[in-house]
Write a protein that holds these residues in place. Structure first.
Motif, PDB file in Angstrom:
ATOM      1  N   GLY A   1      58.492 131.556  44.082  1.00 21.40           N
ATOM      2  CA  GLY A   1      58.185 131.947  42.713  1.00 21.40           C
ATOM      3  C   GLY A   1      56.696 131.861  42.464  1.00 21.40           C
ATOM      4  O   GLY A   1      55.975 131.202  43.219  1.00 21.40           O
ATOM      5  N   PRO A   2      56.204 132.511  41.422  1.00 24.18           N
ATOM      6  CA  PRO A   2      54.758 132.535  41.170  1.00 24.18           C
ATOM      7  C   PRO A   2      54.141 131.175  40.888  1.00 24.18           C
ATOM      8  O   PRO A   2      52.944 130.989  41.085  1.00 24.18           O
ATOM      9  CB  PRO A   2      54.628 133.473  39.956  1.00 24.18           C
ATOM     10  N   ARG A   3      54.933 130.207  40.436  1.00 20.79           N
ATOM     11  CA  ARG A   3      54.391 128.872  40.171  1.00 20.79           C
ATOM     12  C   ARG A   3      54.833 127.842  41.199  1.00 20.79           C
ATOM     13  O   ARG A   3      54.584 126.643  41.048  1.00 20.79           O
ATOM     14  CB  ARG A   3      54.798 128.413  38.772  1.00 20.79           C
ATOM     15  N   VAL A   4      55.478 128.304  42.246  1.00 23.95           N
ATOM     16  CA  VAL A   4      55.940 127.394  43.292  1.00 23.95           C
ATOM     17  C   VAL A   4      54.804 127.120  44.274  1.00 23.95           C
ATOM     18  O   VAL A   4      54.060 128.020  44.657  1.00 23.95           O
ATOM     19  CB  VAL A   4      57.147 127.996  44.042  1.00 23.95           C
ATOM     20  N   THR A   5      54.671 125.878  44.674  1.00 24.72           N
ATOM     21  CA  THR A   5      53.775 125.497  45.758  1.00 24.72           C
ATOM     22  C   THR A   5      54.587 124.762  46.812  1.00 24.72           C
ATOM     23  O   THR A   5      55.676 124.252  46.544  1.00 24.72           O
ATOM     24  CB  THR A   5      52.643 124.574  45.267  1.00 24.72           C
ATOM     25  N   ASN A   6      54.024 124.684  48.006  1.00 27.87           N
ATOM     26  CA  ASN A   6      54.716 123.949  49.057  1.00 27.87           C
ATOM     27  C   ASN A   6      54.822 122.472  48.708  1.00 27.87           C
ATOM     28  O   ASN A   6      55.813 121.817  49.022  1.00 27.87           O
ATOM     29  CB  ASN A   6      53.978 124.140  50.379  1.00 27.87           C
ATOM     30  N   LEU A   7      53.817 121.955  48.018  1.00 29.02           N
ATOM     31  CA  LEU A   7      53.834 120.550  47.607  1.00 29.02           C
ATOM     32  C   LEU A   7      54.961 120.289  46.609  1.00 29.02           C
ATOM     33  O   LEU A   7      55.703 119.306  46.729  1.00 29.02           O
ATOM     34  CB  LEU A   7      52.488 120.172  46.994  1.00 29.02           C
ATOM     35  N   LEU A   8      55.109 121.176  45.626  1.00 26.24           N
ATOM     36  CA  LEU A   8      56.193 121.037  44.654  1.00 26.24           C
ATOM     37  C   LEU A   8      57.552 121.115  45.345  1.00 26.24           C
ATOM     38  O   LEU A   8      58.453 120.318  45.063  1.00 26.24           O
ATOM     39  CB  LEU A   8      56.095 122.131  43.588  1.00 26.24           C
ATOM     40  N   ALA A   9      57.701 122.078  46.254  1.00 25.37           N
ATOM     41  CA  ALA A   9      58.973 122.226  46.957  1.00 25.37           C
ATOM     42  C   ALA A   9      59.331 120.968  47.731  1.00 25.37           C
ATOM     43  O   ALA A   9      60.485 120.527  47.728  1.00 25.37           O
ATOM     44  CB  ALA A   9      58.904 123.434  47.899  1.00 25.37           C
ATOM     45  N   ALA A  10      58.349 120.365  48.391  1.00 24.28           N
ATOM     46  CA  ALA A  10      58.601 119.136  49.144  1.00 24.28           C
ATOM     47  C   ALA A  10      59.048 118.015  48.217  1.00 24.28           C
ATOM     48  O   ALA A  10      59.949 117.239  48.553  1.00 24.28           O
ATOM     49  CB  ALA A  10      57.349 118.724  49.909  1.00 24.28           C
ATOM     50  N   GLU A  11      58.435 117.934  47.039  1.00 28.69           N
ATOM     51  CA  GLU A  11      58.818 116.906  46.068  1.00 28.69           C
ATOM     52  C   GLU A  11      60.255 117.090  45.597  1.00 28.69           C
ATOM     53  O   GLU A  11      60.929 116.120  45.234  1.00 28.69           O
ATOM     54  CB  GLU A  11      57.863 116.943  44.883  1.00 28.69           C
ATOM     55  N   LEU A  12      60.737 118.334  45.609  1.00 33.68           N
ATOM     56  CA  LEU A  12      62.101 118.632  45.181  1.00 33.68           C
ATOM     57  C   LEU A  12      63.108 118.547  46.327  1.00 33.68           C
ATOM     58  O   LEU A  12      64.291 118.819  46.131  1.00 33.68           O
ATOM     59  CB  LEU A  12      62.155 120.027  44.559  1.00 33.68           C
TER      60      LEU A  12
END
Length: 244
Positions: free
Chosen positions: A204-215
């Motif tokens: 998604g346009p506001r997704v980062t790899n860092l955010l995904a890892a946190e989730l």
């Protein structure tokens, strides 16, 4: 240079632009309220350069200001999932040599999100910016489920088709709906004992790899991602799971 500040007219001037809405009718007093609000945030040299009514009792503002705050960028660690992307032929060759079968990929816009442009750019044959989508690869079986897919339906589909990787897309972020949907998908896969087997990728346009890892996701891909970057990640991660 590792310690930096926002840049406007000259280096390290700390110039920033902010925009926001206040639930008040527009007036010169509303402009002053916007100016004082930004000043209370710690900014200096605050100037309201645009203020106008956008609806009954709502006003929109654009504000210029300066911040004294700097950041040491050398301390930031945020590795990207997209690195050293292979071309389509190399991805297909890697899958054939190391996995020996087609990799099954399911993609969907989950929850009530109806925005399919991003997921279509990654999965559809025509791809994005001349970079072919995963449907064109010989090494993938691709299921594009479209938009507004409930996480329960996506997990059920993945289980029935023995999917190897799930691409979950979220564009709408209002009131944290994207985080809630991403979390629900991850938790349901865990509950179904599928999480360890399935590669889980957020997009998604506001997704980062860092955010995904946190989730709890394996990877996250944001704006500007090319299909070959996603294809490379899936192929390499699947190959790592095959005993040498």
């Amino acid at each position: 240079m590792s310690v930096v500040k926002p840049y406007g007219d000259t280096l390290d001037d700390g110039a920033v632009q902010l925009s926001f809405t206040l639930p008040v009718a527009w007036s010169e007093a509303a402009d002053e309220a916007a100016r004082q609000l930004v000043a209370k945030m710690g900014f200096t040299d605050v100037a309201v350069v645009e203020g106008r009514a956008v609806a009954a009792n709502f006003s929109f503002f654009v504000v210029y200001a300066r911040t004294p705050v700097a950041i040491d960028v050398s301390t930031i660690q945020a590795p990207a999932a997209s690195r050293d992307a292979l071309d389509m032929e190399a991805v297909d060759a890697l899958i054939a040599a190391r996995i020996g079968r087609k990799v099954r990929v399911a993609g969907a816009c989950i929850g009530t999100d109806a925005h399919t442009v991003g997921i279509d750019a990654i999965l559809n044959m025509k791809g994005y910016k001349g970079d072919y989508g995963l449907e064109r690869y010989h090494g993938f079986d691709v299921y594009n489920l479209g938009s507004q897919i409930a996480v329960e339906d996506l997990v059920r589909f993945a289980k029935e088709r023995e999917v190897d990787a799930i691409l979950a897309s979220q564009v709408v972020t209002q009131k944290g709906s994207d985080i809630a949907n991403f979390t629900a998908l991850s938790e349901l896969l865990e509950a179904e004992n599928l999480r360890e087997r399935i590669l889980l990728i957020a997009g998604g346009p506001r997704v980062t790899n860092l955010l995904a890892a946190e989730l709890g996701y394996d990877a996250g891909f944001g704006r500007g991602t090319l299909p070959s970057e996603v294809a490379t990640f899936i192929a390499r991660r699947m190959a790592e799971r095959v005993p040498a």
